[in-house]
Design a protein around this motif. Sequence first.
Motif, PDB file in Angstrom:
ATOM      1  N   LEU A 134       0.830  -1.201   0.000  1.00  0.00           N
ATOM      2  CA  LEU A 134       0.000   0.000   0.000  1.00  0.00           C
ATOM      3  C   LEU A 134       0.867   1.256   0.000  1.00  0.00           C
ATOM      4  O   LEU A 134       0.562   2.248  -0.673  1.00  0.00           O
ATOM      5  N   VAL A 135       1.966   1.194   0.735  1.00  0.00           N
ATOM      6  CA  VAL A 135       2.917   2.317   0.751  1.00  0.00           C
ATOM      7  C   VAL A 135       3.503   2.535  -0.637  1.00  0.00           C
ATOM      8  O   VAL A 135       3.722   3.673  -1.074  1.00  0.00           O
ATOM      9  N   GLU A 136       3.734   1.438  -1.377  1.00  0.00           N
ATOM     10  CA  GLU A 136       4.282   1.546  -2.725  1.00  0.00           C
ATOM     11  C   GLU A 136       3.265   2.061  -3.729  1.00  0.00           C
ATOM     12  O   GLU A 136       3.620   2.396  -4.858  1.00  0.00           O
ATOM     13  N   GLY A 137       1.986   2.135  -3.334  1.00  0.00           N
ATOM     14  CA  GLY A 137       0.971   2.702  -4.213  1.00  0.00           C
ATOM     15  C   GLY A 137       0.054   1.709  -4.904  1.00  0.00           C
ATOM     16  O   GLY A 137      -0.787   2.106  -5.718  1.00  0.00           O
ATOM     17  N   PHE A 138       0.170   0.415  -4.590  1.00  0.00           N
ATOM     18  CA  PHE A 138      -0.731  -0.566  -5.192  1.00  0.00           C
ATOM     19  C   PHE A 138      -2.146  -0.380  -4.641  1.00  0.00           C
ATOM     20  O   PHE A 138      -2.320   0.022  -3.485  1.00  0.00           O
ATOM     21  N   THR A 139      -3.150  -0.663  -5.457  1.00  0.00           N
ATOM     22  CA  THR A 139      -4.533  -0.526  -5.019  1.00  0.00           C
ATOM     23  C   THR A 139      -4.880  -1.648  -4.041  1.00  0.00           C
ATOM     24  O   THR A 139      -4.305  -2.747  -4.122  1.00  0.00           O
ATOM     25  N   PRO A 140      -5.818  -1.392  -3.123  1.00  0.00           N
ATOM     26  CA  PRO A 140      -6.196  -2.430  -2.152  1.00  0.00           C
ATOM     27  C   PRO A 140      -6.622  -3.749  -2.797  1.00  0.00           C
ATOM     28  O   PRO A 140      -6.294  -4.820  -2.288  1.00  0.00           O
ATOM     29  N   ILE A 141      -7.341  -3.688  -3.920  1.00  0.00           N
ATOM     30  CA  ILE A 141      -7.792  -4.936  -4.543  1.00  0.00           C
ATOM     31  C   ILE A 141      -6.605  -5.732  -5.082  1.00  0.00           C
ATOM     32  O   ILE A 141      -6.571  -6.965  -4.995  1.00  0.00           O
ATOM     33  N   ASN A 142      -5.589  -5.039  -5.619  1.00  0.00           N
ATOM     34  CA  ASN A 142      -4.382  -5.731  -6.085  1.00  0.00           C
ATOM     35  C   ASN A 142      -3.560  -6.253  -4.914  1.00  0.00           C
ATOM     36  O   ASN A 142      -2.976  -7.340  -4.985  1.00  0.00           O
ATOM     37  N   VAL A 143      -3.509  -5.481  -3.843  1.00  0.00           N
ATOM     38  CA  VAL A 143      -2.756  -5.897  -2.654  1.00  0.00           C
ATOM     39  C   VAL A 143      -3.354  -7.165  -2.062  1.00  0.00           C
ATOM     40  O   VAL A 143      -2.631  -8.084  -1.669  1.00  0.00           O
ATOM     41  N   ALA A 144      -4.689  -7.234  -2.011  1.00  0.00           N
ATOM     42  CA  ALA A 144      -5.343  -8.421  -1.466  1.00  0.00           C
ATOM     43  C   ALA A 144      -4.941  -9.664  -2.240  1.00  0.00           C
ATOM     44  O   ALA A 144      -4.642 -10.713  -1.655  1.00  0.00           O
ATOM     45  N   GLU A 145      -4.889  -9.547  -3.567  1.00  0.00           N
ATOM     46  CA  GLU A 145      -4.497 -10.690  -4.398  1.00  0.00           C
ATOM     47  C   GLU A 145      -3.030 -11.034  -4.200  1.00  0.00           C
ATOM     48  O   GLU A 145      -2.668 -12.213  -4.100  1.00  0.00           O
ATOM     49  N   MET A 146      -2.180 -10.022  -4.121  1.00  0.00           N
ATOM     50  CA  MET A 146      -0.736 -10.249  -3.985  1.00  0.00           C
ATOM     51  C   MET A 146      -0.366 -10.814  -2.615  1.00  0.00           C
ATOM     52  O   MET A 146       0.712 -11.387  -2.450  1.00  0.00           O
TER      53      MET A 146
END
Length: 254
Positions: free
Chosen positions: A213-225
Amino acid sequence: MNPTDIIRLPDQGNTHEHDYHQLVVVLDGNTDFDINGNDKQLQVGQGCLVPSSEYHAFKGLGENSVMLVNLPTPSEKAITDEEYEVVSRLFDQAAYFQLNPRLQVLASALSGELQQYPEDKMLARACGNTLLSSIRHQLSTAHSAKPKGNQLDIDQLDQFIELNLSRKVHINQLANFCFLSVSQFHERFKEKTGITPHQYLMRKRIERAQALLVEGFTPINVAEMCGFSSQSAMTSLFTQILGITPIKFQKQLR
């Protein structure tokens, strides 16, 4: 024939043979293998050596992922005659094996590289040769270096978790990684860390989520990653542990 592949085995049973040796390592899920009537269910971190021209049956048990390393015939090989002679001795007979924790981390890391660059044949050969050589060393010294099952190396376990956070990681996989039963693993892990393996795994996911999230990824992408089943599942745990939703956390950074 690719030198190294990451594939999903089909749910339908299949039987075949080929004119090259093959190493199989399970990366995710469970699979069934039968080589000359010797049937075994393989889990993460386990694998088998399939000599050329040996009939073998196989099928996946639900979601699964395996790494195949094919040792080509001498006329096609990309290693020296001496190297081929040494490695091919692994396949004098069919065998099942369990990777030690260090090699489980290695296999997971190599599979990540292969999936990132699936068209790179040189990388595929290098990854396959690395894993073949490492397994050869493990199997050749197994008689004098058997896993004791009474040590819990948190650093090695962390490496395995970090490499697999984007997948569903089950506690039995972590126990298997440490050569312990689930009950033994749970007890020794809690003694060493003060929390349960599940709590530890969830904290690791949230730490990774924060960093992304700090790097700027969206929450939906972060959840998958981070291996969450959905964005709402991540939001619920994130809020429970940190007292703030991922979206509000990210807005505060801005």
